[in-house]
Design a protein around this motif. Structure first.
Motif, PDB file in Angstrom:
ATOM      1  N   GLY A  46       0.765  -1.239   0.000  1.00 52.08           N
ATOM      2  CA  GLY A  46       0.000   0.000   0.000  1.00 52.08           C
ATOM      3  C   GLY A  46       0.792   1.283   0.000  1.00 52.08           C
ATOM      4  O   GLY A  46       0.216   2.371  -0.111  1.00 52.08           O
ATOM      5  N   ILE A  47       2.116   1.204   0.105  1.00 52.25           N
ATOM      6  CA  ILE A  47       2.930   2.421   0.074  1.00 52.25           C
ATOM      7  C   ILE A  47       2.894   2.999  -1.341  1.00 52.25           C
ATOM      8  O   ILE A  47       3.041   2.279  -2.315  1.00 52.25           O
ATOM      9  N   ARG A  48       2.681   4.295  -1.438  1.00 49.72           N
ATOM     10  CA  ARG A  48       2.578   4.951  -2.750  1.00 49.72           C
ATOM     11  C   ARG A  48       3.260   6.329  -2.713  1.00 49.72           C
ATOM     12  O   ARG A  48       3.088   7.098  -1.764  1.00 49.72           O
ATOM     13  N   ALA A  56      -1.219   3.869   4.160  1.00 48.22           N
ATOM     14  CA  ALA A  56      -1.016   2.758   3.231  1.00 48.22           C
ATOM     15  C   ALA A  56      -2.230   1.834   3.208  1.00 48.22           C
ATOM     16  O   ALA A  56      -2.645   1.357   2.142  1.00 48.22           O
ATOM     17  N   SER A  57      -2.809   1.585   4.367  1.00 49.43           N
ATOM     18  CA  SER A  57      -4.013   0.741   4.423  1.00 49.43           C
ATOM     19  C   SER A  57      -5.148   1.362   3.620  1.00 49.43           C
ATOM     20  O   SER A  57      -5.856   0.677   2.878  1.00 49.43           O
ATOM     21  N   GLN A  60      -8.777   1.877  -1.183  1.00 44.30           N
ATOM     22  CA  GLN A  60      -9.208   2.676  -2.326  1.00 44.30           C
ATOM     23  C   GLN A  60      -8.943   1.943  -3.651  1.00 44.30           C
ATOM     24  O   GLN A  60      -9.659   2.159  -4.637  1.00 44.30           O
ATOM     25  N   SER A  61      -7.946   1.083  -3.668  1.00 47.07           N
ATOM     26  CA  SER A  61      -7.627   0.343  -4.893  1.00 47.07           C
ATOM     27  C   SER A  61      -8.485  -0.902  -5.053  1.00 47.07           C
ATOM     28  O   SER A  61      -8.373  -1.610  -6.065  1.00 47.07           O
ATOM     29  N   ALA A  83      -8.203  -8.406   4.109  1.00 49.04           N
ATOM     30  CA  ALA A  83      -6.877  -8.820   3.642  1.00 49.04           C
ATOM     31  C   ALA A  83      -5.772  -7.875   4.087  1.00 49.04           C
ATOM     32  O   ALA A  83      -4.596  -8.105   3.790  1.00 49.04           O
ATOM     33  N   ILE A  84      -6.132  -6.801   4.789  1.00 51.33           N
ATOM     34  CA  ILE A  84      -5.183  -5.744   5.150  1.00 51.33           C
ATOM     35  C   ILE A  84      -4.922  -5.783   6.651  1.00 51.33           C
ATOM     36  O   ILE A  84      -5.858  -5.727   7.459  1.00 51.33           O
TER      37      ILE A  84
END
Length: 382
Positions: free
Chosen positions: A126-128, A157-158, A163-164, A170-171
């Motif tokens: 989840g890091i962006r 990140a979560s 959002q994706s 699963a997180i």
């Protein structure tokens, strides 16, 4: 039945991040948990200064497999890693492929595992940064697209994963394994040779690291950046451990300011000894911004984006961009007005590795290891 997990490493940041996970697996196995692992080193960082010392200092066992892919282009490394890991899985499949971070090895092994129907867990999912010019950002996106279980370092990140379209079940927000390693080894930090030879003292020097293409691939740009740092440091020595990528360009720089001292890449314990005692760290590394934040050391990031916004919003980091012209004003702020005070982000408490292993042992669908909503087998056509 014992769960066999492949742990993938390939580059310096991976070594730091997997050490606490292996320690937690050992502890759970010693306590009777049905868990085993294979450590697979892709050899993406083949220089012993960037890999060998980390295994020794962080008590990481010898790899079960070393693919020894060595240097090459992005595509060459990716292909070699995929071929090597596929051979391992064809001989004996694991129950889960655990990848960490965002290097080429992370992405290549995640895709290879899924194509052979081995589920994937991603530590630091989840890091962006939002910057698609960075190879690491492509690696993050591709890895998360095929990941079953996500272990995140922050709520930011979560949320990016939700959002994706990743299901909440699963997180797992677990914290930061890089900080586990930092806290576990902080009492063992040791001065490097340059501490004595350069006459360094606490709060009396600057540490610089650079390896991003935007900062180091052009001789003129690198020379200007180092000139700005040296001339704005107000006489403080600047310690510059040089990454092999940077060294190639640095060889073309005709002259450096006299207070910039180029040294070889440093082992983990020695490098963080310097960071902890520096007046400020100037870097383009995301991981170093995390370590500096936890140690309360001012940090200036020479990038336009960051995948670790919590180091800026909560920690001691400032994102200043890649224009060398901004360096002097920011250093003037440090010397004349002082730096902002930061705090430690939530769950960066030294127990992320334990949380990850406990979550793996308690996965809701151990029979298939697949994340909610993802079938372990193709759906028959109707």
């Amino acid at each position: 039945m014992t769960m066999l997990i492949d742990i993938i490493v390939g580059a310096r940041p991976n070594f730091v991040k997997i050490a606490p996970i292996i320690a937690a697996m050992r502890a759970r196995a010693d306590a009777g948990a049905d868990i085993a692992w294979r450590l697979i080193h892709t050899g993406q960082h083949y220089d012993p200064r960037l890999s060998g010392s980390f295994f020794e200092q962080l008590s990481i066992p010898e790899p079960d497999h070393n693919l020894e892919v060595g240097s090459g282009t992005q595509a060459e490394q990716t292909g070699a890693i995929m071929i090597g890991y596929e051979r391992i899985l064809l001989k004996r499949k694991s129950d889960l492929c655990l990848v960490v971070g965002d290097v080429t090895s992370t992405m290549a092994c995640a895709i290879t595992a899924q194509k052979l129907h081995v589920p994937v867990a991603h530590v630091e999912g989840g890091i962006r940064s939002g910057d698609w010019t960075m190879p690491e950002e492509i690696n993050r996106l591709a890895t998360d697209a095929v990941t079953d279980w996500f272990f995140t370092t922050s709520e930011t990140a979560s949320e990016a994963l939700r959002q994706s379209g990743a299901p909440a079940a699963a997180i797992y927000f677990v914290g930061n394994t890089m900080i586990d390693t930092l806290l576990a080894n902080r009492s063992r930090f040791a001065p490097p040779d340059c501490w004595e030879t350069l006459g360094l003292s606490d709060d009396g020097f600057i540490v610089v690291t650079m390896h991003r293409p935007a900062n180091v691939d052009q001789v003129e740009s690198l020379a200007r950046t180092l000139r700005e740092i040296g001339e704005s440091a107000r006489g403080l020595p600047v310690v510059f451990p040089v990454h092999p990528r940077t060294a190639k360009t640095l060889a073309g720089v005709a002259r450096l300011p006299t207070n910039i001292h180029v040294v070889e890449p440093l082992p983990y314990l020695e490098f963080n000894y310097l960071v902890e005692r520096a007046r400020i760290v100037i870097t383009d590394s995301g991981g170093i911004t995390e370590e500096a934040t936890v140690m309360g050391v001012p940090c200036m990031t020479l990038r336009d984006t960051t995948e670790r916004p919590e180091t800026v919003t909560i920690g001691t980091n400032e994102l200043v961009g890649t224009d060398p012209g901004v360096i002097a004003p920011w250093l003037s702020r440090l010397f004349d007005s002082g730096w902002k005070r930061g705090s430690v982000p939530p769950l960066w408490d030294g127990r992320a590795g334990e949380r990850i292993v406990d979550a793996l042992l308690a996965l809701p669908d151990r029979a298939t290891m697949r994340r909610p909503g993802r079938s372990a087998r193709p759906t028959p056509a109707h």
